[in-house]
Design a protein around this motif. Structure first.
Motif, PDB file in Angstrom:
ATOM      1  N   LEU A  10       0.824  -1.155  -0.013  1.00  0.00           N
ATOM      2  CA  LEU A  10      -0.030   0.005  -0.087  1.00  0.00           C
ATOM      3  C   LEU A  10       0.761   1.294   0.186  1.00  0.00           C
ATOM      4  CD1 LEU A  10      -2.743  -0.978   2.646  1.00  0.00           C
ATOM      5  CD2 LEU A  10      -2.804  -1.240   0.029  1.00  0.00           C
ATOM      6  N   ARG A  11       2.207   1.135   0.618  1.00  0.00           N
ATOM      7  CA  ARG A  11       2.861   2.442   0.201  1.00  0.00           C
ATOM      8  C   ARG A  11       3.252   2.799  -0.881  1.00  0.00           C
ATOM      9  NH1 ARG A  11       8.539   3.133   1.076  1.00  0.00           N
ATOM     10  NH2 ARG A  11       8.784   1.051   0.525  1.00  0.00           N
ATOM     11  N   GLN A  12       3.018   4.216  -1.320  1.00  0.00           N
ATOM     12  CA  GLN A  12       3.279   4.742  -2.508  1.00  0.00           C
ATOM     13  C   GLN A  12       4.707   4.758  -2.885  1.00  0.00           C
ATOM     14  OE1 GLN A  12       0.908   5.718  -4.780  1.00  0.00           O
ATOM     15  NE2 GLN A  12      -0.332   4.559  -3.324  1.00  0.00           N
ATOM     16  N   GLN A  13       5.412   4.809  -2.105  1.00  0.00           N
ATOM     17  CA  GLN A  13       6.963   4.797  -2.340  1.00  0.00           C
ATOM     18  C   GLN A  13       7.500   3.410  -2.241  1.00  0.00           C
ATOM     19  OE1 GLN A  13       8.237   7.661   0.484  1.00  0.00           O
ATOM     20  NE2 GLN A  13       8.199   9.271  -0.957  1.00  0.00           N
ATOM     21  N   SER A  14       6.759   2.444  -2.303  1.00  0.00           N
ATOM     22  CA  SER A  14       6.996   1.122  -2.192  1.00  0.00           C
ATOM     23  C   SER A  14       7.915   0.618  -3.605  1.00  0.00           C
ATOM     24  CB  SER A  14       5.950  -0.134  -1.945  1.00  0.00           C
ATOM     25  OG  SER A  14       5.205  -0.387  -3.182  1.00  0.00           O
ATOM     26  N   PHE A  15       8.700  -0.339  -3.542  1.00  0.00           N
ATOM     27  CA  PHE A  15       9.275  -0.711  -4.765  1.00  0.00           C
ATOM     28  C   PHE A  15       8.371  -1.489  -5.565  1.00  0.00           C
ATOM     29  CE2 PHE A  15      12.712  -1.436  -1.292  1.00  0.00           C
ATOM     30  CZ  PHE A  15      13.389  -0.172  -1.480  1.00  0.00           C
ATOM     31  N   ASN A  16       7.588  -2.154  -5.157  1.00  0.00           N
ATOM     32  CA  ASN A  16       6.552  -2.647  -5.964  1.00  0.00           C
ATOM     33  C   ASN A  16       5.695  -1.841  -6.557  1.00  0.00           C
ATOM     34  OD1 ASN A  16       6.942  -5.858  -5.840  1.00  0.00           O
ATOM     35  ND2 ASN A  16       7.342  -5.013  -3.894  1.00  0.00           N
ATOM     36  N   GLN A  17       5.223  -0.923  -5.846  1.00  0.00           N
ATOM     37  CA  GLN A  17       4.278   0.120  -6.566  1.00  0.00           C
ATOM     38  C   GLN A  17       5.307   0.916  -7.823  1.00  0.00           C
ATOM     39  OE1 GLN A  17       1.318   1.250  -6.112  1.00  0.00           O
ATOM     40  NE2 GLN A  17       0.679   0.522  -4.423  1.00  0.00           N
ATOM     41  N   GLY A  18       6.521   1.014  -7.462  1.00  0.00           N
ATOM     42  CA  GLY A  18       7.290   1.387  -8.688  1.00  0.00           C
ATOM     43  C   GLY A  18       7.608   0.535  -9.595  1.00  0.00           C
ATOM     44  N   LEU A  19       7.552  -0.980  -9.362  1.00  0.00           N
ATOM     45  CA  LEU A  19       7.590  -1.762 -10.814  1.00  0.00           C
ATOM     46  C   LEU A  19       6.381  -1.662 -11.280  1.00  0.00           C
ATOM     47  CD1 LEU A  19       8.874  -5.025  -8.988  1.00  0.00           C
ATOM     48  CD2 LEU A  19      10.000  -3.604 -10.443  1.00  0.00           C
ATOM     49  N   VAL A  20       5.383  -1.467 -10.878  1.00  0.00           N
ATOM     50  CA  VAL A  20       3.939  -1.194 -11.830  1.00  0.00           C
ATOM     51  C   VAL A  20       3.914  -0.004 -12.413  1.00  0.00           C
ATOM     52  CG1 VAL A  20       2.542  -2.887 -10.617  1.00  0.00           C
ATOM     53  CG2 VAL A  20       2.586  -0.859  -9.938  1.00  0.00           C
ATOM     54  N   ARG A  21       4.563   1.110 -11.979  1.00  0.00           N
ATOM     55  CA  ARG A  21       4.542   2.180 -12.661  1.00  0.00           C
ATOM     56  C   ARG A  21       5.783   2.070 -13.494  1.00  0.00           C
ATOM     57  NH1 ARG A  21       4.453   4.361  -7.129  1.00  0.00           N
ATOM     58  NH2 ARG A  21       6.778   4.686  -7.203  1.00  0.00           N
ATOM     59  N   ALA A  22       6.832   1.381 -13.520  1.00  0.00           N
ATOM     60  CA  ALA A  22       7.612   1.111 -14.367  1.00  0.00           C
ATOM     61  C   ALA A  22       6.814   0.296 -15.737  1.00  0.00           C
ATOM     62  CB  ALA A  22       8.826   0.338 -14.046  1.00  0.00           C
ATOM     63  N   ALA A  23       6.282  -0.599 -15.238  1.00  0.00           N
ATOM     64  CA  ALA A  23       5.496  -1.160 -16.209  1.00  0.00           C
ATOM     65  C   ALA A  23       4.599  -0.239 -17.089  1.00  0.00           C
ATOM     66  CB  ALA A  23       4.587  -2.464 -15.848  1.00  0.00           C
ATOM     67  N   VAL A  24       4.019   0.438 -16.502  1.00  0.00           N
ATOM     68  CA  VAL A  24       3.192   1.278 -17.391  1.00  0.00           C
ATOM     69  C   VAL A  24       3.896   2.016 -18.350  1.00  0.00           C
ATOM     70  CG1 VAL A  24       1.750   3.492 -17.313  1.00  0.00           C
ATOM     71  CG2 VAL A  24       1.455   1.746 -15.628  1.00  0.00           C
ATOM     72  N   ASP A  25       5.343   2.564 -18.003  1.00  0.00           N
ATOM     73  CA  ASP A  25       6.162   3.145 -18.890  1.00  0.00           C
ATOM     74  C   ASP A  25       6.811   2.489 -19.750  1.00  0.00           C
ATOM     75  OD1 ASP A  25       5.584   5.586 -17.367  1.00  0.00           O
ATOM     76  OD2 ASP A  25       7.377   5.470 -15.995  1.00  0.00           O
ATOM     77  N   CYS A  26       6.950   1.159 -19.791  1.00  0.00           N
ATOM     78  CA  CYS A  26       7.440   0.534 -20.827  1.00  0.00           C
ATOM     79  C   CYS A  26       6.583  -0.505 -21.306  1.00  0.00           C
ATOM     80  CB  CYS A  26       8.743  -0.167 -20.236  1.00  0.00           C
ATOM     81  SG  CYS A  26       8.695  -1.394 -18.952  1.00  0.00           S
ATOM     82  N   ALA A  27       5.279  -0.489 -21.207  1.00  0.00           N
ATOM     83  CA  ALA A  27       4.427  -1.377 -21.983  1.00  0.00           C
ATOM     84  C   ALA A  27       4.549  -1.361 -23.497  1.00  0.00           C
ATOM     85  CB  ALA A  27       3.099  -0.926 -21.603  1.00  0.00           C
ATOM     86  N   PRO A  28       4.451  -2.472 -24.084  1.00  0.00           N
ATOM     87  CA  PRO A  28       4.517  -2.509 -25.732  1.00  0.00           C
ATOM     88  C   PRO A  28       3.371  -2.028 -26.301  1.00  0.00           C
ATOM     89  CG  PRO A  28       4.085  -4.706 -24.579  1.00  0.00           C
ATOM     90  CD  PRO A  28       4.098  -3.730 -23.350  1.00  0.00           C
ATOM     91  N   LYS A  29       3.511  -1.548 -27.457  1.00  0.00           N
ATOM     92  CA  LYS A  29       2.282  -0.962 -28.473  1.00  0.00           C
ATOM     93  C   LYS A  29       1.126  -1.935 -28.279  1.00  0.00           C
ATOM     94  CE  LYS A  29       1.496   0.999 -32.766  1.00  0.00           C
ATOM     95  NZ  LYS A  29       1.966   1.009 -34.026  1.00  0.00           N
ATOM     96  N   GLY A  30       0.185  -1.310 -28.031  1.00  0.00           N
ATOM     97  CA  GLY A  30      -1.067  -1.820 -28.029  1.00  0.00           C
ATOM     98  C   GLY A  30      -1.556  -2.420 -26.632  1.00  0.00           C
TER      99      GLY A  30
END
Length: 181
Positions: A10-30
């Motif tokens: 639940l912590r906004q600064q958690s490493f796993n929150q960071g992973l899902v934010r990174a996933a949003v940034d590097c999602a493939p086309k489509g």
């Protein structure tokens, strides 16, 4: 392709929150990734788990997951296993009519400060999701060890190699999901 991403912290600064934010940034086309907030999911209570009285937050998340093409979960490791908040969310969702996990292509990743990169919690999570009939992506796996060295103070991923691993996993999830659409 629509993906729902859940971080097991639940912590906004958690490493796993960071992973899902990174996933949003590097999602493939489509691929469109929506991060689901599980902070308002109440503790599971069988007294309010029925067709007349189920928490609105649970129903809203279940609906998002039912409409999604795939699921992405980033899990930390707490005491060698899955965090309670994540397990609680899965317990609620598993009880909503419609079997929201059945046949859902699912990828797992996780980060921890230790050397095993949440491997034990990921294996426990796999056991849980197999029981819920999710279709788990086996490879590539993403185990982020020493996450405190790969993320900034806000929990954002700052490691190119790890971002590449996440991008590879998302491409594989996209291909895996195509088998079931």
């Amino acid at each position: 392709m629509k993906v729902i991403a859940i971080a097991g912290s639940l912590r906004q600064q958690s490493f796993n929150q960071g992973l899902v934010r990174a996933a949003v940034d590097c999602a493939p086309k489509g691929m469109d990734i929506e991060i689901a907030d599980i902070s308002s999911i109440p503790l599971y209570n069988g007294d309010i788990d029925n067709d007349k009285e189920r928490p609105a937050e649970v129903l809203a998340l279940a609906e998002k997951l039912q409409k999604a093409d795939a699921l992405l979960i980033a899990t930390p490791e707490y005491n060698y296993s899955v965090p309670g908040v994540l397990k609680n969310t899965l317990d609620w969702l598993s009880r909503v009519p419609g079997k929201v996990f059945a046949g859902k292509p699912t990828a797992i990743m996780g980060a921890s400060m230790g050397g095993m990169g949440s491997s034990r919690s990921q294996y426990h999570l796999r056991q849980i999701l197999v029981g819920l009939d999710a279709y788990l992506l086996n490879k590539p796996e993403v185990f982020v060890s020493s996450a405190h060295e790969k993320c900034d103070e806000q929990g954002n991923l700052a490691d190119d190699k790890t971002q590449s691993l996440i991008a590879d996993q998302l491409v594989a999830l996209q291909a895996w999901s195509a088998h079931f659409s």
